[in-house]
Design a protein around this motif. Structure first.
Motif, PDB file in Angstrom:
ATOM      1  N   LEU A 150      43.763  34.428  44.846  1.00  0.00           N
ATOM      2  CA  LEU A 150      42.024  34.979  45.491  1.00  0.00           C
ATOM      3  C   LEU A 150      42.251  33.889  46.399  1.00  0.00           C
ATOM      4  O   LEU A 150      41.848  32.161  45.569  1.00  0.00           O
ATOM      5  N   GLN A 151      41.103  32.822  47.614  1.00  0.00           N
ATOM      6  CA  GLN A 151      40.601  32.165  47.621  1.00  0.00           C
ATOM      7  C   GLN A 151      39.225  32.459  48.154  1.00  0.00           C
ATOM      8  O   GLN A 151      38.955  32.891  48.704  1.00  0.00           O
ATOM      9  N   ALA A 152      38.422  31.267  47.243  1.00  0.00           N
ATOM     10  CA  ALA A 152      37.649  31.237  47.750  1.00  0.00           C
ATOM     11  C   ALA A 152      37.683  30.421  48.763  1.00  0.00           C
ATOM     12  O   ALA A 152      37.243  28.941  48.840  1.00  0.00           O
ATOM     13  N   ARG A 198      38.322  41.891  30.637  1.00  0.00           N
ATOM     14  CA  ARG A 198      40.354  42.957  30.683  1.00  0.00           C
ATOM     15  C   ARG A 198      41.482  41.451  30.822  1.00  0.00           C
ATOM     16  O   ARG A 198      41.240  40.302  31.929  1.00  0.00           O
ATOM     17  N   SER A 199      42.308  41.630  30.330  1.00  0.00           N
ATOM     18  CA  SER A 199      43.573  40.008  30.645  1.00  0.00           C
ATOM     19  C   SER A 199      44.195  40.330  31.355  1.00  0.00           C
ATOM     20  O   SER A 199      44.200  39.242  32.249  1.00  0.00           O
ATOM     21  N   ASP A 200      43.662  41.237  32.401  1.00  0.00           N
ATOM     22  CA  ASP A 200      44.428  41.475  33.925  1.00  0.00           C
ATOM     23  C   ASP A 200      43.123  40.743  35.056  1.00  0.00           C
ATOM     24  O   ASP A 200      44.069  40.773  36.564  1.00  0.00           O
ATOM     25  N   ASP A 201      42.224  40.199  34.221  1.00  0.00           N
ATOM     26  CA  ASP A 201      41.177  39.944  34.946  1.00  0.00           C
ATOM     27  C   ASP A 201      42.223  38.413  36.378  1.00  0.00           C
ATOM     28  O   ASP A 201      42.479  37.689  35.350  1.00  0.00           O
ATOM     29  N   TYR A 202      41.840  38.132  37.698  1.00  0.00           N
ATOM     30  CA  TYR A 202      42.071  37.181  37.900  1.00  0.00           C
ATOM     31  C   TYR A 202      41.335  36.470  38.679  1.00  0.00           C
ATOM     32  O   TYR A 202      40.533  36.978  39.555  1.00  0.00           O
ATOM     33  N   TRP A 203      40.855  34.840  38.431  1.00  0.00           N
ATOM     34  CA  TRP A 203      39.727  34.517  39.043  1.00  0.00           C
ATOM     35  C   TRP A 203      40.781  33.614  40.320  1.00  0.00           C
ATOM     36  O   TRP A 203      41.763  32.980  39.705  1.00  0.00           O
ATOM     37  N   TYR A 249      31.027  28.746  41.942  1.00  0.00           N
ATOM     38  CA  TYR A 249      31.068  29.874  42.159  1.00  0.00           C
ATOM     39  C   TYR A 249      32.329  30.386  42.315  1.00  0.00           C
ATOM     40  O   TYR A 249      33.273  29.689  42.528  1.00  0.00           O
ATOM     41  N   TYR A 250      32.672  30.803  41.883  1.00  0.00           N
ATOM     42  CA  TYR A 250      34.184  32.172  41.204  1.00  0.00           C
ATOM     43  C   TYR A 250      34.418  33.488  41.602  1.00  0.00           C
ATOM     44  O   TYR A 250      33.001  34.402  41.299  1.00  0.00           O
ATOM     45  N   CYS A 251      35.517  33.413  42.582  1.00  0.00           N
ATOM     46  CA  CYS A 251      35.109  35.384  43.156  1.00  0.00           C
ATOM     47  C   CYS A 251      36.456  35.866  41.116  1.00  0.00           C
ATOM     48  O   CYS A 251      37.308  34.582  41.482  1.00  0.00           O
ATOM     49  N   VAL A 252      36.246  36.800  41.343  1.00  0.00           N
ATOM     50  CA  VAL A 252      37.064  37.259  40.007  1.00  0.00           C
ATOM     51  C   VAL A 252      37.207  39.141  41.227  1.00  0.00           C
ATOM     52  O   VAL A 252      36.819  39.938  41.083  1.00  0.00           O
ATOM     53  N   PHE A 291      31.242  34.961  39.615  1.00  0.00           N
ATOM     54  CA  PHE A 291      30.102  34.436  38.109  1.00  0.00           C
ATOM     55  C   PHE A 291      30.109  32.762  38.945  1.00  0.00           C
ATOM     56  O   PHE A 291      30.300  32.177  40.002  1.00  0.00           O
ATOM     57  N   ARG A 292      29.017  32.748  38.114  1.00  0.00           N
ATOM     58  CA  ARG A 292      28.423  30.998  38.164  1.00  0.00           C
ATOM     59  C   ARG A 292      28.528  30.517  37.012  1.00  0.00           C
ATOM     60  O   ARG A 292      28.812  30.939  35.911  1.00  0.00           O
ATOM     61  N   GLN A 293      29.002  28.438  37.258  1.00  0.00           N
ATOM     62  CA  GLN A 293      28.810  28.048  36.311  1.00  0.00           C
ATOM     63  C   GLN A 293      27.886  26.968  36.601  1.00  0.00           C
ATOM     64  O   GLN A 293      28.350  26.210  37.535  1.00  0.00           O
TER      65      GLN A 293
END
Length: 120
Positions: free
Chosen positions: A3-5, A105-110, A93-96, A36-38
C-alpha cells in the motif's frame, strides 16, 4: 502486497490536499480501506473508512463536511480529500487495508505514513 500513500505535504490553513492510497499486488476493490492519523504527542486516531461496498464511515464525526473518501477502481486507489484544513489536522496519515471498517484484525495491512503539515 503493498500500500503506497502519496506524498503529503505542506498547506496553509484553509487549503485542500488529496491523499492517494494505491495498492499493488492485490485488488483493493474487495477490501475496506481506512485512513488514520497520528499527530505529534497524540494517540493515533481514525479518520475515515470506505467499506468494500463504497460506503463512507467517519471514525471522527467532526471531520464531516471537510474530509471525504472515495475509490477509483481503475487505478486501484482510495483517495482522502481534505478541505478547509486546520492546524490541528497536522499529522502523519496512514492508509490501512481492512476487512471491515469497525474491526481490528491481525490481517489489517498498514501502509507507510505520509506527513501532512498545515500552517496556521
Amino acid at each position: 502486497v503493498q500500500l503506497q500513500a502519496s506524498e503529503g505535504g505542506w498547506v496553509q490553513a484553509g487549503g485542500s490536499l488529496r491523499l492517494a492510497c494505491t495498492a499493488s499486488g492485490f485488488t483493493l476493490a474487495t477490501w475496506a480501506v481506512g485512513w488514520f492519523r497520528q499527530a505529534p504527542g497524540k494517540e493515533r486516531e481514525g479518520v475515515l473508512c470506505l467499506t468494500s461496498t463504497d460506503n463512507s464511515i467517519y471514525y471522527t464525526n467532526s471531520l464531516k463536511g471537510r474530509f471525504a473518501i472515495s475509490r477509483d477502481h481503475t487505478k486501484n486507489t482510495v483517495f482522502l480529500q481534505m478541505n478547509n484544513l486546520k492546524y490541528e489536522d497536522t499529522a502523519v496519515y496512514y492508509c490501512v487495508r481492512k476487512r471491515e471498517c469497525y474491526s481490528t484484525r491481525s490481517d489489517d495491512y498498514w501502509g507507510k505514513g505520509t506527513q501532512v503539515t498545515v500552517s496556521s
